[in-house]
Motif scaffolding. Structure first.
Motif, PDB file in Angstrom:
ATOM      1  N   SER A 294       0.824  -1.199   0.000  1.00  0.00           N
ATOM      2  CA  SER A 294       0.000   0.000   0.000  1.00  0.00           C
ATOM      3  C   SER A 294       0.869   1.264   0.000  1.00  0.00           C
ATOM      4  O   SER A 294       1.955   1.295   0.590  1.00  0.00           O
ATOM      5  CB  SER A 294      -0.899   0.000   1.237  1.00  0.00           C
ATOM      6  N   VAL A 295       0.367   2.321  -0.657  1.00  0.00           N
ATOM      7  CA  VAL A 295       1.066   3.606  -0.685  1.00  0.00           C
ATOM      8  C   VAL A 295       0.168   4.671  -0.065  1.00  0.00           C
ATOM      9  O   VAL A 295      -1.052   4.501   0.053  1.00  0.00           O
ATOM     10  CB  VAL A 295       1.466   4.015  -2.120  1.00  0.00           C
ATOM     11  N   ALA A 296       0.782   5.783   0.326  1.00  0.00           N
ATOM     12  CA  ALA A 296       0.054   6.958   0.816  1.00  0.00           C
ATOM     13  C   ALA A 296       0.658   8.183   0.152  1.00  0.00           C
ATOM     14  O   ALA A 296       1.878   8.244  -0.060  1.00  0.00           O
ATOM     15  CB  ALA A 296       0.151   7.075   2.333  1.00  0.00           C
ATOM     16  N   ALA A 297      -0.175   9.161  -0.186  1.00  0.00           N
ATOM     17  CA  ALA A 297       0.313  10.341  -0.887  1.00  0.00           C
ATOM     18  C   ALA A 297      -0.468  11.568  -0.439  1.00  0.00           C
ATOM     19  O   ALA A 297      -1.606  11.471   0.021  1.00  0.00           O
ATOM     20  CB  ALA A 297       0.201  10.166  -2.402  1.00  0.00           C
ATOM     21  N   LEU A 298       0.164  12.740  -0.606  1.00  0.00           N
ATOM     22  CA  LEU A 298      -0.442  13.986  -0.140  1.00  0.00           C
ATOM     23  C   LEU A 298       0.085  15.153  -0.952  1.00  0.00           C
ATOM     24  O   LEU A 298       1.280  15.215  -1.258  1.00  0.00           O
ATOM     25  CB  LEU A 298      -0.078  14.203   1.342  1.00  0.00           C
ATOM     26  N   PHE A 305       4.446  17.365  -3.803  1.00  0.00           N
ATOM     27  CA  PHE A 305       3.761  16.170  -3.324  1.00  0.00           C
ATOM     28  C   PHE A 305       4.733  15.304  -2.533  1.00  0.00           C
ATOM     29  O   PHE A 305       5.941  15.300  -2.798  1.00  0.00           O
ATOM     30  CB  PHE A 305       3.221  15.363  -4.505  1.00  0.00           C
ATOM     31  N   ALA A 306       4.182  14.564  -1.593  1.00  0.00           N
ATOM     32  CA  ALA A 306       4.951  13.576  -0.833  1.00  0.00           C
ATOM     33  C   ALA A 306       4.249  12.234  -0.938  1.00  0.00           C
ATOM     34  O   ALA A 306       3.012  12.165  -0.940  1.00  0.00           O
ATOM     35  CB  ALA A 306       5.088  13.987   0.624  1.00  0.00           C
ATOM     36  N   MET A 307       5.026  11.163  -1.034  1.00  0.00           N
ATOM     37  CA  MET A 307       4.459   9.817  -1.145  1.00  0.00           C
ATOM     38  C   MET A 307       5.274   8.842  -0.306  1.00  0.00           C
ATOM     39  O   MET A 307       6.514   8.872  -0.331  1.00  0.00           O
ATOM     40  CB  MET A 307       4.457   9.349  -2.604  1.00  0.00           C
ATOM     41  N   LEU A 308       4.594   7.988   0.431  1.00  0.00           N
ATOM     42  CA  LEU A 308       5.215   6.899   1.174  1.00  0.00           C
ATOM     43  C   LEU A 308       4.973   5.602   0.448  1.00  0.00           C
ATOM     44  O   LEU A 308       3.853   5.319   0.013  1.00  0.00           O
ATOM     45  CB  LEU A 308       4.615   6.819   2.580  1.00  0.00           C
ATOM     46  N   HIS A 309       6.021   4.787   0.335  1.00  0.00           N
ATOM     47  CA  HIS A 309       5.899   3.531  -0.400  1.00  0.00           C
ATOM     48  C   HIS A 309       7.012   2.591   0.031  1.00  0.00           C
ATOM     49  O   HIS A 309       8.054   3.010   0.538  1.00  0.00           O
ATOM     50  CB  HIS A 309       5.992   3.784  -1.909  1.00  0.00           C
ATOM     51  N   ASP A 347      11.393  -8.167   8.230  1.00  0.00           N
ATOM     52  CA  ASP A 347      10.785  -7.028   8.908  1.00  0.00           C
ATOM     53  C   ASP A 347       9.632  -6.476   8.074  1.00  0.00           C
ATOM     54  O   ASP A 347       9.593  -6.642   6.851  1.00  0.00           O
ATOM     55  CB  ASP A 347      11.809  -5.914   9.137  1.00  0.00           C
ATOM     56  N   GLU A 348       8.704  -5.807   8.742  1.00  0.00           N
ATOM     57  CA  GLU A 348       7.596  -5.177   8.016  1.00  0.00           C
ATOM     58  C   GLU A 348       7.339  -3.771   8.532  1.00  0.00           C
ATOM     59  O   GLU A 348       7.064  -3.572   9.722  1.00  0.00           O
ATOM     60  CB  GLU A 348       6.307  -5.992   8.134  1.00  0.00           C
ATOM     61  N   PHE A 349       7.426  -2.801   7.618  1.00  0.00           N
ATOM     62  CA  PHE A 349       7.053  -1.412   7.862  1.00  0.00           C
ATOM     63  C   PHE A 349       6.132  -1.027   6.706  1.00  0.00           C
ATOM     64  O   PHE A 349       6.613  -0.824   5.579  1.00  0.00           O
ATOM     65  CB  PHE A 349       8.295  -0.519   7.924  1.00  0.00           C
ATOM     66  N   SER A 350       4.848  -0.953   6.967  1.00  0.00           N
ATOM     67  CA  SER A 350       3.896  -0.963   5.855  1.00  0.00           C
ATOM     68  C   SER A 350       2.650  -0.145   6.172  1.00  0.00           C
ATOM     69  O   SER A 350       2.498   0.399   7.269  1.00  0.00           O
ATOM     70  CB  SER A 350       3.480  -2.408   5.542  1.00  0.00           C
ATOM     71  N   TYR A 351       1.745  -0.096   5.188  1.00  0.00           N
ATOM     72  CA  TYR A 351       0.435   0.546   5.319  1.00  0.00           C
ATOM     73  C   TYR A 351       0.559   1.961   5.908  1.00  0.00           C
ATOM     74  O   TYR A 351       0.010   2.259   6.961  1.00  0.00           O
ATOM     75  CB  TYR A 351      -0.481  -0.314   6.168  1.00  0.00           C
ATOM     76  N   PRO A 352       1.233   2.854   5.226  1.00  0.00           N
ATOM     77  CA  PRO A 352       1.441   4.197   5.774  1.00  0.00           C
ATOM     78  C   PRO A 352       0.222   5.097   5.630  1.00  0.00           C
ATOM     79  O   PRO A 352      -0.662   4.874   4.798  1.00  0.00           O
ATOM     80  CB  PRO A 352       2.606   4.718   4.931  1.00  0.00           C
ATOM     81  N   SER A 353       0.213   6.133   6.442  1.00  0.00           N
ATOM     82  CA  SER A 353      -0.746   7.229   6.326  1.00  0.00           C
ATOM     83  C   SER A 353       0.029   8.521   6.533  1.00  0.00           C
ATOM     84  O   SER A 353       1.045   8.534   7.251  1.00  0.00           O
ATOM     85  CB  SER A 353      -1.856   7.093   7.368  1.00  0.00           C
ATOM     86  N   VAL A 354      -0.428   9.626   5.917  1.00  0.00           N
ATOM     87  CA  VAL A 354       0.331  10.869   5.967  1.00  0.00           C
ATOM     88  C   VAL A 354      -0.613  12.059   6.033  1.00  0.00           C
ATOM     89  O   VAL A 354      -1.658  12.064   5.373  1.00  0.00           O
ATOM     90  CB  VAL A 354       1.285  10.970   4.740  1.00  0.00           C
ATOM     91  N   GLN A 355      -0.232  13.062   6.846  1.00  0.00           N
ATOM     92  CA  GLN A 355      -0.963  14.318   6.940  1.00  0.00           C
ATOM     93  C   GLN A 355       0.019  15.449   7.211  1.00  0.00           C
ATOM     94  O   GLN A 355       1.104  15.222   7.759  1.00  0.00           O
ATOM     95  CB  GLN A 355      -2.010  14.275   8.053  1.00  0.00           C
TER      96      GLN A 355
END
Length: 386
Positions: A294-298, A305-309, A347-355
């Protein structure tokens, strides 16, 4: 006799599905001018060519409820006073009977203790039918200050039998009441989930991204008016191997959806709308790698723009061991900006959210399926050198 009852049931299902399909296919859509959101109201400074720079400032964990070993799928929402809410599910394991949706409040630089706001028993009592499990939350704060929380809930079956329940809070996220099961599919509104953040519209409404899960997987978009009532529903593009769309407003009427890829291309999938989300066209896959994550973007308030992936190491590694922040000036070409976390295989670092709050970017994400991590970045801009 048994076959006769079965035949009647099948006819009833087909008729109800047909009526539901026609209802949504023919549902009126507002004019484009009434729903368009100017893309976050960018200021005159910095310039349009300035590059976004994200500077790490802090990292911590959102408080977990005591004695709860598993956590996943965080969702951030910002209140009018710039306080921030983090929602996530937690319990003994995914799909466990004890899973609840929790909330913590970011206030004066710290998180409050976790508070349970949704569990399957109380939700089932409000809805009038049994809820077997609950899952991903998504949240939106309306202009009137009400917090709308969308939660996946299932009866019989797995997530492919999921429904999306809309709950509303009038006390800034402390207590919620179920308002409705969203009318998202012709067959009893099942097989649809939510994951990513809604996006606001100029008329006070918003757009909720969702995705169909059973068999072919594809993204959806539901429009709400300012009171939180559903207005219309549309499919995002024609792909059948993409899900969990992250929405960004680009400019004027243009919006983009950035999507998790479960197909063989292993690239972030993309779609574009030039009429504020009413219709969508698929774009070629992005150059950004995506191995079913999953990705998150703002869109940032001052432009860019910023995006986590999740990225993939050259030697392979694990698909979710490396979480990155990338930036862009146009939501098309992305440049790696910050390594949020780079772990070890497994390891798992996943499912981000951003504000964004003020001039800081707040990021939450699942850490090892045991906790919700929170990182803060200063947002700065660098003018190109001549």
């Amino acid at each position: 006799m048994g076959w006769g009852v079965t035949a009647v049931a099948l006819v009833c299902v087909a008729l109800s599905a047909g009526f539901e399909w026609r209802r949504w296919k023919g549902s009126p859509k507002p004019t484009i001018a009434a729903v368009v959101e100017q893309a976050a109201g960018a200021s005159t400074h910095p310039s349009a060519t300035a590059k976004v720079r994200l500077v790490p400032q802090a990292a911590d964990l959102v408080p977990m409820p005591p004695g709860v070993p598993a956590a996943h799928a965080s969702a951030l929402a910002v209140l009018p006073n710039d306080e921030m809410l983090a929602f996530w599910w937690a319990g003994t394991r995914e799909s466990g009977a004890d899973v609840r949706v929790y909330v913590s409040r970011w206030k004066q630089g710290r998180w409050t203790p976790a508070q349970a706001v949704v569990d399957r028993q109380s939700l089932g009592a409000q809805l009038g039918f049994a809820v077997r499990r609950i899952g991903n939350p998504a949240a939106w704060v309306a202009p009137d200050g009400r917090v709308h929380l969308y939660v996946v809930a299932t009866g019989l079956g797995g997530w492919a039998a999921g429904r999306v329940v809309q709950l509303v809070s009038t006390d800034q996220g402390r207590h919620f009441e179920a308002r409705r099961v969203l009318p998202l599919t012709p067959l009893f509104n099942t097989s649809v989930l939510v994951r990513t953040t809604p996006i606001g519209l100029a008329d006070g409404g918003w757009l909720l991204p969702a995705y169909f899960e059973l068999g072919n997987k594809y993204p959806l978009l539901m429009s709400f008016d300012g009171s939180g009532a559903p207005r219309w529903l549309v499919r995002i593009g024609n792909l059948t191997t993409s899900l969990q769309p992250a929405l960004v407003a680009v400019n004027g009427l243009e919006m983009r959806a950035l999507m998790r890829d479960i197909g063989k291309q292993r690239r972030m999938q993309q779609a574009i709308s030039r009429d504020a989300g009413e219709t969508w066209n698929d774009l070629p896959p992005s150059e950004v790698v995506n191995h079913d994550s999953s990705v998150a973007a703002l869109r940032l308030k001052d432009g860019g723009f910023a995006m986590l992936h999740n990225d993939i190491l050259p030697n392979g590694g694990s698909p979710r061991q490396w979480l990155r922040l990338s930036t862009s000036r146009d939501a098309q070409q992305w440049s790696s900006s910050v390594d949020v976390l780079l772990g070890q295989p497994g390891d798992e670092f996943s499912y981000p959210s951003v504000q964004q709050v003020g001039q800081q970017l707040h990021v939450t994400f699942t850490s090892q399926r045991k906790a919700i991590a929170h990182h803060v970045f200063d947002i700065r801009y660098e003018e190109p050198t001549r």
